[in-house]
Write a protein that holds these residues in place. Structure first.
Motif, short mmCIF file in Angstrom:
data_model
loop_
_atom_site.label_atom_id
_atom_site.label_comp_id
_atom_site.label_asym_id
_atom_site.label_seq_id
_atom_site.Cartn_x
_atom_site.Cartn_y
_atom_site.Cartn_z
N GLU A 198 0.84 -1.20 0.00
CA GLU A 198 0.00 0.00 0.00
C GLU A 198 0.87 1.25 0.00
N GLN A 202 1.51 4.15 -2.96
CA GLN A 202 1.38 5.59 -2.74
C GLN A 202 2.57 6.35 -3.30
N LYS A 207 -3.53 4.07 -7.38
CA LYS A 207 -4.71 3.98 -6.53
C LYS A 207 -4.75 2.60 -5.88
N GLU A 209 -6.97 0.27 -3.55
CA GLU A 209 -8.32 0.11 -3.01
C GLU A 209 -8.45 -1.26 -2.33
N VAL A 210 -8.67 -1.25 -1.03
CA VAL A 210 -8.86 -2.51 -0.30
C VAL A 210 -10.14 -3.18 -0.77
N VAL A 211 -10.02 -4.45 -1.15
CA VAL A 211 -11.19 -5.19 -1.64
C VAL A 211 -11.83 -5.99 -0.52
N ALA A 226 -6.55 -6.44 -2.56
CA ALA A 226 -6.69 -5.03 -2.94
C ALA A 226 -6.61 -4.92 -4.45
N SER A 229 -4.57 0.28 -9.09
CA SER A 229 -4.82 0.81 -10.43
C SER A 229 -3.78 1.88 -10.78
N ASP A 320 -16.50 -6.41 2.64
CA ASP A 320 -15.79 -5.24 3.15
C ASP A 320 -16.65 -3.99 3.16
N GLU A 321 -17.53 -3.86 2.16
CA GLU A 321 -18.39 -2.67 2.08
C GLU A 321 -19.75 -2.94 2.72
N LYS A 330 -17.10 -5.48 -6.43
CA LYS A 330 -15.74 -5.89 -6.08
C LYS A 330 -15.53 -7.38 -6.34
#
Length: 422
Positions: A198, A202, A207, A209-211, A226, A229, A320-321, A330
């Protein structure tokens, strides 16, 4: 800075490996200086190679490449002639024009090389015509040397353009991290590895994005995935797939013994809709109430999603969401990446150039790297390089030391393969 030839590139790589293998000096400042020198040398070698430094090509390799260049020039001329023919059908015109666009970059390099070669021939003729004019000879000789260096640079760039490419290199990827042998310590290291990627993402401006995350009792990660992208993500991270071994004293260890644990990492290229056709009749989608360690994800709605691909039996579960719609999206994204990788592997297995041409087998059971915390070192077993700043590495820094070395090794293997198959 002195240019690296194909042979002394390997010498530089070996030298770096030998430097990194030096045992730690007792003096702390001396150790720090050596560690800094290793990091600087490795970054200089691999990053400079990828930009200014080009390997010296052998005469045989240049002859092989010249045959390819002549074929490309002939093909480009035929296509250009076809698109200028009034009687060409719209479909023929479209196909020819599309192929011409693909060849445009190569043809620009080839034309630049041809211009430089004509310049070299002209300088040689000038020197032959004026053997008594010392000032003219010195001036022409200097220009000839510069022109020959430029010719070599263009030949190296052309060779890299002609080498086989993985179409997936420019894609994003799906990162999957799983705790292996070592119990809770493995799950705690899994979160460290996940966070390392991660932070590295950065620094690259990607990008991350935790899946999905499945936690252990000690808040480590049993499994985590994750979506990363950006441009060229898969090409950078593809060699991270494999077993990452850790040697350290676990937080659960009371007697101070060093334990060895393992985490598996998988890097899958993200798939576009055109790559994988998901038919509704091939999918079974179940919803259920999400939950998790400590109940932080628990809710009273059926937001968690399980997608089963009936033809393969492959299952992807995401909770996760809090939105069922987002979890489904996802899950389908991960499923597409897995199915795309299966198809890529099938195609590669049918070709004469198998994965043995790549660095290692890519098999997830293969141990690729060891993180030794007591000695503060990280060793990549495929290229034999050790880096002595493990804390920086876990912060996502200096990972390019290994990645650049692996990409360099891949390129050298591709050059050898190019030579042997032509």
């Amino acid at each position: 800075m002195r240019k690296l030839t194909g042979s002394n590139l390997f010498c530089a790589l070996k030298k770096l490996q030998s430097i990194s293998a030096i045992s730690h000096p007792q003096n702390l400042s001396q150790r720090s200086s050596i560690q800094s020198a290793i990091a600087t040398a490795s970054l200089s070698i691999f990053r400079s190679y990828s930009t200014e430094m080009q390997p010296q090509l052998s005469t045989d390799l240049i002859k092989i490449m010249e045959q390819r260049i002549l074929a490309i020039e002939h093909r480009s001329a035929c296509l250009a002639n076809l698109v200028n023919q009034p009687e060409a059908s719209p479909s023929e015109y479209s196909r020819a024009n599309k192929e011409l666009r693909k060849l445009r970059g190569l043809m620009e390099l080839i034309n630049e090389l041809r211009t430089k070669q004509k310049e070299i021939d002209g300088l040689k003729s000038l020197m032959a015509e004026c053997p008594e004019d010392k000032d003219m000879l010195d001036l022409a000789n200097d220009e000839l040397g510069q022109s020959i260096d430029e010719e070599k640079r263009l030949q190296s760039l052309l060779l890299k353009s002609l080498l086989p490419k993985d179409d997936a290199d420019e894609r994003g990827c799906i990162l999957e991290v799983r705790a292996g042998s070592g119990g809770e310590e493995a799950s705690l290291f899994a979160i460290d590895i996940f966070k390392m990627y991660e932070r590295y993402s950065q620094t690259k401006g990607w990008k991350f994005e935790v899946v999905d995350v499945t936690e252990s009792d000690l808040k480590g990660y049993k499994e985590a995935s994750a979506a990363i992208s950006g441009t060229g993500v898969y090409g950078k991270l593809k060699f991270e797939s494999g077993i990452h071994r850790v040697q350290r004293v676990p937080v659960t260890e009371k007697s101070g013994r060093i334990h060895t644990s393992a985490v598996s990492v998988a890097i899958l290229p993200q798939a576009d809709e055109v790559d994988v056709q998901l038919r509704n009749e091939d999918l079974r989608i179940d919803t259920y109430r999400s939950g998790g360690s400590g109940g932080q994800h628990a809710n009273t709605t059926n937001s968690a999603v399980r997608v089963i691909h009936i033809p393969t039996g492959m299952t992807v579960s995401i909770q996760d969401e809090r939105s069922q719609h987002m979890n489904k999206a996802k899950a389908l994204k991960v499923l597409c990446a897995k199915l795309y990788e299966i198809e890529r592997s099938r195609i590669q297995m049918t070709r004469s150039k198998l994965r043995s041409e790549q660095i290692g087998s890519g098999d997830r059971s293969e141990r690729i790297r060891t993180y030794n915390f007591p000695q503060g070192r990280v060793t990549d077993h495929r290229v034999g390089i050790t880096h002595h700043a493990i804390d920086d590495m876990m912060q996502g820094e200096n990972l390019d030391i290994f990645i650049d070395a692996l990409l360099l090794q891949q390129e050298m293997d591709a050059i050898a393969s190019f030579s042997s198959t032509h």
